[in-house]
Design a protein around this motif. Sequence first.
Motif, PDB file in Angstrom:
ATOM      1  N   ILE A 278       7.935  -3.396   4.640  1.00 34.12           N
ATOM      2  CA  ILE A 278       7.347  -2.708   3.301  1.00 34.12           C
ATOM      3  C   ILE A 278       6.744  -1.276   3.906  1.00 34.12           C
TER       4      ILE A 278
ATOM      5  N   ALA B 269       2.069   1.399  -2.691  1.00 33.86           N
ATOM      6  CA  ALA B 269       2.256   2.021  -4.107  1.00 33.86           C
ATOM      7  C   ALA B 269       1.113   2.972  -4.279  1.00 33.86           C
TER       8      ALA B 269
ATOM      9  N   SER C 199       9.163   1.278   3.429  1.00 35.84           N
ATOM     10  CA  SER C 199       9.765   1.724   1.843  1.00 35.84           C
ATOM     11  C   SER C 199       8.854   3.003   1.315  1.00 35.84           C
TER      12      SER C 199
ATOM     13  N   LEU D 190       9.763   5.019  -2.217  1.00 33.75           N
ATOM     14  CA  LEU D 190       8.988   4.773  -3.270  1.00 33.75           C
ATOM     15  C   LEU D 190       8.605   6.175  -3.608  1.00 33.75           C
TER      16      LEU D 190
ATOM     17  N   ARG E 248      -0.085  -5.498   1.213  1.00 36.87           N
ATOM     18  CA  ARG E 248       0.617  -4.362   1.832  1.00 36.87           C
ATOM     19  C   ARG E 248       1.401  -3.380   0.976  1.00 36.87           C
ATOM     20  N   THR E 249       2.119  -4.162  -0.220  1.00 40.89           N
ATOM     21  CA  THR E 249       2.755  -3.242  -1.219  1.00 40.89           C
ATOM     22  C   THR E 249       1.967  -2.576  -2.086  1.00 40.89           C
ATOM     23  N   ASN E 250       0.967  -3.307  -2.362  1.00 50.14           N
ATOM     24  CA  ASN E 250      -0.327  -2.499  -3.240  1.00 50.14           C
ATOM     25  C   ASN E 250      -0.805  -1.161  -2.580  1.00 50.14           C
TER      26      ASN E 250
ATOM     27  N   SER F  62       2.099  -3.742  -9.269  1.00 50.56           N
ATOM     28  CA  SER F  62       2.200  -4.030  -7.902  1.00 50.56           C
ATOM     29  C   SER F  62       1.879  -5.404  -7.629  1.00 50.56           C
TER      30      SER F  62
ATOM     31  N   THR G  15      11.828  -3.657  -1.935  1.00 54.20           N
ATOM     32  CA  THR G  15      11.901  -3.279  -0.693  1.00 54.20           C
ATOM     33  C   THR G  15      13.306  -3.157  -0.169  1.00 54.20           C
TER      34      THR G  15
END
Length: 345
Positions: A44, A74, A47, A51, A69-71, A65, A20
């Motif tokens: 996040i 993604a 981003s 991404l 939150r990132t998962n 991942s 990020t």
Amino acid sequence: MLTLAEEFLERGVETDIVLTTTEGELADEVPPEARVIDLEASRILTSLPGLVRYLRRRQPPVLLSAMRRTNCIALWARALSGVSTRIIVSEHNALSASTSQSSWEDRALLSLMRFTYPSADRTVAVSEGVAEDLCRSVGLCREAVTVVYNPVLGPGLAEQATEHADHPWFSTESNSVVLGVGELCEQKDFSTLLRAFARVRERRPAYLAILGEGDKRSVLEREARRLGVSDRLWMPGFVSNPLKYMARASVFALSSRWEGLPTVLIEAMASRTPVVATDCPSGPHEILEDGEYGRLVPVGDPSALAIAIEEALEGHVQPAPRSALDRFRRDAVVDQYLDILSTVV
């Protein structure tokens, strides 16, 4: 994730590290051989556009991942980008314990996870407890989640443990030093450790060191003054190498309310230090094999924690054998991840 990336690179696997932002405490630990992609996002959620552009431009065969939150971002980015990249998401903490139904943000995140996680090509959890909790909370079937422990133990561990511990309490074995390591936050519950330590101090001379930083520092300092143990407490803040203190501590104490697979507990065991831990969801029960390799005590119980600490200081808690740590070896864990990658590509 950085440990996995480093091992992938050593094994000749081309690896991008997508961040990020490139700012932060761990920025210097990114392997120099990796291609680093800075999404230049302030958080996040923002981003997502970066991404999506990355996926369209690079079209990696697999994206691994971590963090909820990132998962979600993604999986969302893949849907928006229209690429065939396989997504493996990993869960590192007990979901039900670390979220609150009274928080609209947590409720929204849980709803998003229920919507996005079923579209992941594989889901990994760092412990059996995390896997079972994730399935209950998100609605996944247990067969859809693979348990892979964190790659905690690598070749540099022994060297880190032999570095000089630059504090007088750790300079002699005659000192009884209780050690806690982690962020000064609600999850780690160092208030319970302080209260337990105060009980220990009523019966024997001892010192307490807590390595880490966080928003509960002032609360803990006030609690230490109230308990009358400020002169026996050392809180230096974030320490890049806690292993040199673990190797010289009399006992390592984990007081957490919840975890996933606490790395510091495994590191302390690898340092040949007796350990005591709360039987919190989840991780300690699995790591300590139901108390075979250390004491387990109820969450939030300073009296039980104090008794366990005293037992360790009296020599009644033995260091864990090396064989108990094989499952956390970096090479073994990376082999498992490579097996998973081979099944989705």
